[in-house]
Design a protein around this motif. Structure first.
Motif, PDB file in Angstrom:
ATOM      1  N   ALA A  18       0.830  -1.207   0.000  1.00 29.38           N
ATOM      2  CA  ALA A  18       0.000   0.000   0.000  1.00 29.38           C
ATOM      3  C   ALA A  18       0.862   1.253   0.000  1.00 29.38           C
ATOM      4  N   GLN A  19       1.969   1.229   0.738  1.00 30.65           N
ATOM      5  CA  GLN A  19       2.858   2.388   0.754  1.00 30.65           C
ATOM      6  C   GLN A  19       3.456   2.637  -0.629  1.00 30.65           C
ATOM      7  N   GLU A  20       3.804   1.584  -1.333  1.00 34.77           N
ATOM      8  CA  GLU A  20       4.346   1.747  -2.679  1.00 34.77           C
ATOM      9  C   GLU A  20       3.290   2.306  -3.627  1.00 34.77           C
ATOM     10  N   GLU A  21       2.037   1.895  -3.438  1.00 38.08           N
ATOM     11  CA  GLU A  21       0.956   2.454  -4.248  1.00 38.08           C
ATOM     12  C   GLU A  21       0.845   3.960  -4.018  1.00 38.08           C
ATOM     13  N   VAL A  22       0.904   4.365  -2.755  1.00 41.80           N
ATOM     14  CA  VAL A  22       0.843   5.794  -2.434  1.00 41.80           C
ATOM     15  C   VAL A  22       2.053   6.517  -3.017  1.00 41.80           C
ATOM     16  N   ASN A  23       3.213   5.889  -2.939  1.00 37.25           N
ATOM     17  CA  ASN A  23       4.412   6.498  -3.523  1.00 37.25           C
ATOM     18  C   ASN A  23       4.200   6.802  -5.005  1.00 37.25           C
ATOM     19  N   GLY A  24       3.535   5.885  -5.696  1.00 34.24           N
ATOM     20  CA  GLY A  24       3.251   6.108  -7.108  1.00 34.24           C
ATOM     21  C   GLY A  24       2.367   7.319  -7.326  1.00 34.24           C
ATOM     22  N   ARG A  27       4.634  10.341  -6.964  1.00 35.23           N
ATOM     23  CA  ARG A  27       5.546  10.511  -8.103  1.00 35.23           C
ATOM     24  C   ARG A  27       4.814  11.075  -9.312  1.00 35.23           C
ATOM     25  N   GLU A  28       3.537  10.713  -9.454  1.00 38.30           N
ATOM     26  CA  GLU A  28       2.757  11.133 -10.619  1.00 38.30           C
ATOM     27  C   GLU A  28       2.032  12.457 -10.395  1.00 38.30           C
ATOM     28  N   THR A  29       2.247  13.090  -9.253  1.00 39.57           N
ATOM     29  CA  THR A  29       1.555  14.331  -8.915  1.00 39.57           C
ATOM     30  C   THR A  29       2.560  15.469  -8.832  1.00 39.57           C
ATOM     31  N   PRO A  30       2.752  16.232  -9.907  1.00 40.65           N
ATOM     32  CA  PRO A  30       3.708  17.347  -9.846  1.00 40.65           C
ATOM     33  C   PRO A  30       3.337  18.390  -8.799  1.00 40.65           C
ATOM     34  N   ARG A  31       2.021  18.608  -8.623  1.00 41.44           N
ATOM     35  CA  ARG A  31       1.556  19.551  -7.608  1.00 41.44           C
ATOM     36  C   ARG A  31       0.422  18.902  -6.833  1.00 41.44           C
ATOM     37  N   GLY A  32       0.580  18.823  -5.520  1.00 39.90           N
ATOM     38  CA  GLY A  32      -0.445  18.231  -4.679  1.00 39.90           C
ATOM     39  C   GLY A  32      -0.724  19.103  -3.472  1.00 39.90           C
ATOM     40  N   LYS A  33      -1.822  18.796  -2.801  1.00 39.09           N
ATOM     41  CA  LYS A  33      -2.217  19.544  -1.610  1.00 39.09           C
ATOM     42  C   LYS A  33      -2.651  18.558  -0.540  1.00 39.09           C
ATOM     43  N   GLY A  34      -2.381  18.908   0.708  1.00 44.07           N
ATOM     44  CA  GLY A  34      -2.795  18.049   1.800  1.00 44.07           C
ATOM     45  C   GLY A  34      -3.171  18.844   3.027  1.00 44.07           C
ATOM     46  N   HIS A 145      -4.651  15.168  -5.164  1.00 42.14           N
ATOM     47  CA  HIS A 145      -3.495  14.645  -5.884  1.00 42.14           C
ATOM     48  C   HIS A 145      -3.311  15.232  -7.277  1.00 42.14           C
ATOM     49  N   GLY A 146      -4.107  16.232  -7.624  1.00 39.98           N
ATOM     50  CA  GLY A 146      -3.902  16.893  -8.901  1.00 39.98           C
ATOM     51  C   GLY A 146      -4.409  16.119 -10.095  1.00 39.98           C
ATOM     52  N   ASP A 147      -5.090  15.010  -9.844  1.00 37.76           N
ATOM     53  CA  ASP A 147      -5.613  14.193 -10.941  1.00 37.76           C
ATOM     54  C   ASP A 147      -7.138  14.151 -10.908  1.00 37.76           C
ATOM     55  N   GLY A 148      -7.733  15.203 -10.352  1.00 42.15           N
ATOM     56  CA  GLY A 148      -9.184  15.243 -10.266  1.00 42.15           C
ATOM     57  C   GLY A 148      -9.740  14.362  -9.172  1.00 42.15           C
ATOM     58  N   ARG A 149      -8.982  14.209  -8.084  1.00 43.58           N
ATOM     59  CA  ARG A 149      -9.372  13.275  -7.030  1.00 43.58           C
ATOM     60  C   ARG A 149      -9.056  13.865  -5.662  1.00 43.58           C
ATOM     61  N   ALA A 150     -10.029  13.765  -4.757  1.00 39.51           N
ATOM     62  CA  ALA A 150      -9.808  14.080  -3.345  1.00 39.51           C
ATOM     63  C   ALA A 150      -9.770  12.763  -2.583  1.00 39.51           C
ATOM     64  N   HIS A 151      -8.745  12.586  -1.770  1.00 35.78           N
ATOM     65  CA  HIS A 151      -8.504  11.301  -1.103  1.00 35.78           C
ATOM     66  C   HIS A 151      -8.601  11.464   0.404  1.00 35.78           C
ATOM     67  N   VAL A 159     -11.211   6.601   0.930  1.00 40.47           N
ATOM     68  CA  VAL A 159     -12.264   6.999   0.002  1.00 40.47           C
ATOM     69  C   VAL A 159     -11.681   7.991  -0.996  1.00 40.47           C
ATOM     70  N   ASP A 160     -11.956   7.758  -2.267  1.00 39.65           N
ATOM     71  CA  ASP A 160     -11.581   8.695  -3.323  1.00 39.65           C
ATOM     72  C   ASP A 160     -12.843   9.345  -3.874  1.00 39.65           C
ATOM     73  N   ILE A 161     -12.836  10.661  -3.916  1.00 37.92           N
ATOM     74  CA  ILE A 161     -13.946  11.433  -4.469  1.00 37.92           C
ATOM     75  C   ILE A 161     -13.496  11.981  -5.817  1.00 37.92           C
ATOM     76  N   VAL A 162     -14.248  11.674  -6.864  1.00 41.83           N
ATOM     77  CA  VAL A 162     -13.823  12.055  -8.210  1.00 41.83           C
ATOM     78  C   VAL A 162     -14.848  12.916  -8.944  1.00 41.83           C
ATOM     79  N   ASP A 163     -16.013  13.126  -8.355  1.00 43.33           N
ATOM     80  CA  ASP A 163     -16.993  14.004  -8.988  1.00 43.33           C
ATOM     81  C   ASP A 163     -16.404  15.415  -9.070  1.00 43.33           C
ATOM     82  N   PRO A 164     -16.333  16.009 -10.262  1.00 43.76           N
ATOM     83  CA  PRO A 164     -15.662  17.312 -10.403  1.00 43.76           C
ATOM     84  C   PRO A 164     -16.215  18.401  -9.492  1.00 43.76           C
ATOM     85  N   ALA A 165     -17.536  18.437  -9.312  1.00 43.71           N
ATOM     86  CA  ALA A 165     -18.117  19.470  -8.455  1.00 43.71           C
ATOM     87  C   ALA A 165     -17.679  19.278  -7.005  1.00 43.71           C
TER      88      ALA A 165
END
Length: 201
Positions: A18-24, A27-34, A145-151, A159-165
């Motif tokens: 799971a940690q490696e998944e998060v690492n990915g 790596r794929e998020t040039p700009r992120g927020k937390g 994560h900058g990919d249209g997803r709130a985690h 939980v991942d939220i992907v609805d744009p609104a």
């Protein structure tokens, strides 16, 4: 639209996968927020702090114990802070500086780490004072994560939220939290106050 993932299923072989998944994701998020109200953001954790967090996860969820491997993967994630290709906007709740993860020695080392890294070009680190007035309702921690997803990471799963609104509302909430947070010298002062607390315990 929401997608949920049970922790016991995700961690059925231990924490390292799971940690490696998060690492990915990082790596794929040039700009992120937390926004992390009650503990230190994972990518800024010391190895000792991360080890205790993951040990608690393993014990609470009764999943296979590979804490050392999971903590090592979490340490690998920190490469994104130094590669010159990423930037993260992070708001910690002031409570994160006081939540006891491992006792005074671990907390002292962790807060010293925050003071060392707060000036990194890849990082905008704010601290939300405990009495701050924020222009949104109180919320649990989340990552964008900058990919249209709130985690979100919750007690029983993520939980991942992907609805744009809905993602837009999370962006708005993060803006409100960031606007109420302290940065620079003011953030450092809050960290130093917490550091003094842990040194005196």
């Amino acid at each position: 639209m929401h997608a949920s993932h049970a922790w016991r299923q995700r961690l059925s072989t231990g924490t390292a996968v799971a940690q490696e998944e998060v690492n990915g994701w990082y790596r794929e998020t040039p700009r992120g927020k937390g926004y992390v109200p009650a503990m230190v953001w994972g990518t800024l954790q010391t190895e000792a702090y991360a080890t205790i967090v993951l040990r608690r996860v393993v014990a609470f969820l009764d999943v296979p114990d590979d804490v050392a491997a999971g903590a090592a993967k979490r340490m690998e994630r920190q490469q994104v802070l130094y590669d010159g290709e990423h930037h993260y906007d992070v708001v910690l709740g002031e409570q994160a500086l006081y939540t006891d993860i491992g006792g005074p020695k671990v907390m002292t080392e962790q807060l010293e780490r925050l003071l060392r890294d707060i000036g990194l070009p890849s990082l905008s680190l704010g601290v939300l004072p405990r009495a701050a007035e924020v222009a949104c309702v109180p919320a649990p921690g989340f990552n964008l994560h900058g990919d249209g997803r709130a985690h979100y990471e919750l007690v029983s799963g993520s939980v991942d939220i992907v609805d744009p609104a809905e993602v837009d509302l999370h962006e708005k909430a993060f803006g409100a939290l960031s606007a109420a947070a302290c940065y620079g010298d003011a953030a450092e002062e809050l960290i130093r106050q917490a550091l003094a607390f842990w040194r005196d315990v």
